[in-house]
Write a protein that holds these residues in place. Structure first.
Motif, PDB file in Angstrom:
ATOM      1  N   UNK A 268       0.834  -1.204   0.000  1.00  0.00           N
ATOM      2  CA  UNK A 268       0.000   0.000   0.000  1.00  0.00           C
ATOM      3  C   UNK A 268       0.868   1.255   0.000  1.00  0.00           C
ATOM      4  N   UNK A 269       1.983   1.204   0.713  1.00  0.00           N
ATOM      5  CA  UNK A 269       2.912   2.342   0.709  1.00  0.00           C
ATOM      6  C   UNK A 269       3.455   2.579  -0.698  1.00  0.00           C
ATOM      7  N   UNK A 270       3.759   1.502  -1.414  1.00  0.00           N
ATOM      8  CA  UNK A 270       4.192   1.651  -2.804  1.00  0.00           C
ATOM      9  C   UNK A 270       3.151   2.414  -3.616  1.00  0.00           C
ATOM     10  N   UNK A 271       1.886   2.126  -3.368  1.00  0.00           N
ATOM     11  CA  UNK A 271       0.819   2.758  -4.142  1.00  0.00           C
ATOM     12  C   UNK A 271       0.652   4.239  -3.811  1.00  0.00           C
ATOM     13  N   UNK A 272       0.976   4.654  -2.580  1.00  0.00           N
ATOM     14  CA  UNK A 272       0.757   6.058  -2.207  1.00  0.00           C
ATOM     15  C   UNK A 272       1.997   6.924  -2.401  1.00  0.00           C
ATOM     16  N   UNK A 273       3.113   6.321  -2.781  1.00  0.00           N
ATOM     17  CA  UNK A 273       4.326   7.120  -3.012  1.00  0.00           C
ATOM     18  C   UNK A 273       4.069   8.321  -3.927  1.00  0.00           C
ATOM     19  N   UNK A 274       3.400   8.149  -5.073  1.00  0.00           N
ATOM     20  CA  UNK A 274       3.181   9.303  -5.951  1.00  0.00           C
ATOM     21  C   UNK A 274       2.344  10.404  -5.305  1.00  0.00           C
ATOM     22  N   UNK A 275       1.439  10.051  -4.404  1.00  0.00           N
ATOM     23  CA  UNK A 275       0.628  11.069  -3.732  1.00  0.00           C
ATOM     24  C   UNK A 275       1.525  11.978  -2.908  1.00  0.00           C
ATOM     25  N   UNK A 276       2.396  11.375  -2.111  1.00  0.00           N
ATOM     26  CA  UNK A 276       3.342  12.155  -1.317  1.00  0.00           C
ATOM     27  C   UNK A 276       4.258  12.983  -2.213  1.00  0.00           C
ATOM     28  N   UNK A 277       4.814  12.349  -3.207  1.00  0.00           N
ATOM     29  CA  UNK A 277       5.811  12.990  -4.057  1.00  0.00           C
ATOM     30  C   UNK A 277       5.243  14.221  -4.745  1.00  0.00           C
ATOM     31  N   UNK A 278       4.089  14.072  -5.382  1.00  0.00           N
ATOM     32  CA  UNK A 278       3.559  15.179  -6.179  1.00  0.00           C
ATOM     33  C   UNK A 278       2.906  16.249  -5.317  1.00  0.00           C
ATOM     34  N   UNK A 279       2.321  15.887  -4.181  1.00  0.00           N
ATOM     35  CA  UNK A 279       1.754  16.905  -3.278  1.00  0.00           C
ATOM     36  C   UNK A 279       2.862  17.834  -2.795  1.00  0.00           C
ATOM     37  N   UNK A 280       3.996  17.256  -2.407  1.00  0.00           N
ATOM     38  CA  UNK A 280       5.107  18.080  -1.939  1.00  0.00           C
ATOM     39  C   UNK A 280       5.761  18.839  -3.089  1.00  0.00           C
ATOM     40  N   UNK A 281       5.794  18.238  -4.279  1.00  0.00           N
ATOM     41  CA  UNK A 281       6.384  18.918  -5.430  1.00  0.00           C
ATOM     42  C   UNK A 281       5.629  20.198  -5.767  1.00  0.00           C
ATOM     43  N   UNK A 282       4.321  20.181  -5.584  1.00  0.00           N
ATOM     44  CA  UNK A 282       3.544  21.388  -5.853  1.00  0.00           C
ATOM     45  C   UNK A 282       3.959  22.548  -4.948  1.00  0.00           C
ATOM     46  N   UNK A 283       4.396  22.234  -3.751  1.00  0.00           N
ATOM     47  CA  UNK A 283       4.857  23.295  -2.850  1.00  0.00           C
ATOM     48  C   UNK A 283       6.325  23.640  -3.104  1.00  0.00           C
ATOM     49  N   UNK A 284       7.143  22.619  -3.330  1.00  0.00           N
ATOM     50  CA  UNK A 284       8.572  22.853  -3.554  1.00  0.00           C
ATOM     51  C   UNK A 284       8.827  23.608  -4.858  1.00  0.00           C
ATOM     52  N   UNK A 285       7.967  23.385  -5.864  1.00  0.00           N
ATOM     53  CA  UNK A 285       8.148  23.995  -7.174  1.00  0.00           C
ATOM     54  C   UNK A 285       7.052  25.012  -7.489  1.00  0.00           C
ATOM     55  N   UNK A 286       6.464  25.572  -6.449  1.00  0.00           N
ATOM     56  CA  UNK A 286       5.337  26.487  -6.647  1.00  0.00           C
ATOM     57  C   UNK A 286       5.727  27.708  -7.475  1.00  0.00           C
ATOM     58  N   UNK A 287       6.888  28.293  -7.204  1.00  0.00           N
ATOM     59  CA  UNK A 287       7.300  29.493  -7.955  1.00  0.00           C
ATOM     60  C   UNK A 287       7.530  29.163  -9.421  1.00  0.00           C
TER      61      UNK A 287
END
Length: 411
Positions: A268-287
């Motif tokens: 299940x953790x394998x399946x949610x990896x993209x959720x974590x990755x892209x949610x944080x990417x939206x903040x890290x790469x917001x500018x």
């Protein structure tokens, strides 16, 4: 390839000067990089440091890491010509250990999925992998003995597999990410590429000041759990063959190796990896995303477009699943010392349109555990395929020792 450990020995014995070692790397870059394209920029001449365990060692730095002496462009025109005032923490760790930084290696845009023009040294018609494309290719082509990369999904282990080099994605936060362009603060991990497992160990030990990471006189025989990650789909023929070859070799060398099924929460953790990755990417790469949308590379822009509706509740649930999975994985290591699994689905894909698939890497990045790639097989076209050894969190010395066992068994 250039052995870091052998260079250290020759320099210490007075057989080779530190300056001559660096000059050899610069000459190799000059001769080969016009074809391979592993470097974004490089120094014309570099003097060796006066002291340190990595004195005389030429190092390439992935171009998402700040360097005061070179531009840091992150694979994007948005940062063309960008000059940081200082070095990333890991770059300073290298310098304090006596290493010489000779250039910046290519990266996909913001360490995501848009390919670079770097070629695989073993077969120029194939990708070297990504996102640490240049670092893996530069070591594989024998240009430099050590390079830094990063992994958020599979950006260290996968290109190491495709290029036939050793690499380590250490335990989460063993190496600091201060001064490294963030994609996901839960996942981003700095890693190392070198010719062999001992070379990786020498590099990591020197950077961190941890002698326990160095190869020991005897290599302990590990208890190995074989993991196929069925939840990630079936591998290609060359990937499956690499794992079979490595398993048989370790058994012949005296190790116990048995198939393991991972707990469902780990899948299940394998399946949610993209959720974590892209949610944080939206903040890290917001500018970059909001102010420079049209200048962003198409694949990363598309990923952010597709994931911009992710809700905080989904992110929070993914974090909870990851915490439970890490606890469950720790229990798995009560019965085995290390896991042996695929580094990539198979050999490097043909062409430069893709850097390959990270589906066999992303779980271990989320779990924060140390992973070491070892070349295990050569597929059609002379393309290497690796396997990875994985140990419990913070057991980096054990991961390196077991990887060295596997490496020796394969020889």
């Amino acid at each position: 390839m250039i052995s870091l450990a052998d260079l250290q020995r020759r320099i210490a014995a007075g057989e080779l000067s530190a300056d001559a070692a660096i000059a050899q790397s610069l000459a190799a870059i000059g001769a080969q990089d016009k074809t391979i394209g592993a470097f974004v920029c490089r120094a014309d001449s570099v003097r060796a440091a006066s002291a340190g365990p990595l004195r005389g060692i030429a190092v390439g730095i992935k171009d998402i890491m700040d360097t005061a002496d070179f531009p840091t462009e992150m694979g994007s025109p948005i940062y063309r010509g960008h000059r940081p005032r200082g070095d990333a923490a890991v770059v300073m760790m290298l310098k304090q250990a006596g290493a010489s930084i000779v250039g910046k290696t290519t990266t996909t845009a913001f360490a995501s999925t848009d390919p670079t023009a770097t070629l695989n040294p073993h077969n120029h018609g194939h990708t070297p992998g990504g996102s640490s494309s240049g670092s893996a290719a530069a070591v594989a082509a024998g240009m430099i003995p050590l390079a830094l990369g990063t992994q958020t999904g599979g950006s260290v282990i996968r290109p190491a597999s495709f290029c036939g080099v050793a690499a380590i994605k250490p335990s989460y936060r063993l190496l600091p990410t201060v001064g490294v362009k963030c994609y996901s603060w839960t996942l981003d991990t700095v890693g190392l590429f070198a010719a062999g497992v001992s070379d990786v160990a020498h590099g990591l030990a020197a950077m961190t000041g941890r002698p326990e990471l160095l190869p020991q006189a005897s290599v302990p025989t590990p208890r190995i759990g074989i993991v196929t990650q069925d939840f990630a789909g079936a591998p290609e023929a060359s990937g499956g063959e690499a794992l079979r070859i490595a398993t048989r070799a370790t058994e012949r060398a005296g190790a116990t190796a048995r198939a393991l099924e991972l707990p469902e929460i780990v899948a299940e953790a394998w399946r949610v990896h993209p959720v974590l990755q892209e949610f944080e990417a939206h903040q890290a790469l917001a500018w970059e995303y909001r102010e420079n949308y049209d200048a962003m590379a198409p694949l990363i822009r598309g990923r952010l477009d597709e994931s911009k509706g992710t809700l905080p509740a989904a992110y929070d649930e993914a974090l909870r699943i990851a915490r439970r999975a890490r606890h469950a994985l720790a229990q798995v290591f009560e019965d085995v010392d290390v896991l042996l699994t695929l580094s990539a689905p198979g050999a490097a894909p043909k062409g430069l349109g893709s850097t390959g698939d990270a589906r066999y890497n992303r779980l271990w990045t989320l779990m924060g555990v140390p992973c070491v790639n070892i070349p295990a097989h050569v597929a059609d076209g002379g393309l290497p395929v690796g396997v990875q050894v994985i140990a419990r969190y913070s057991a980096d010395a054990e991961a390196l020792a077991a990887a060295r066992f596997v490496e020796q068994a394969l020889k």
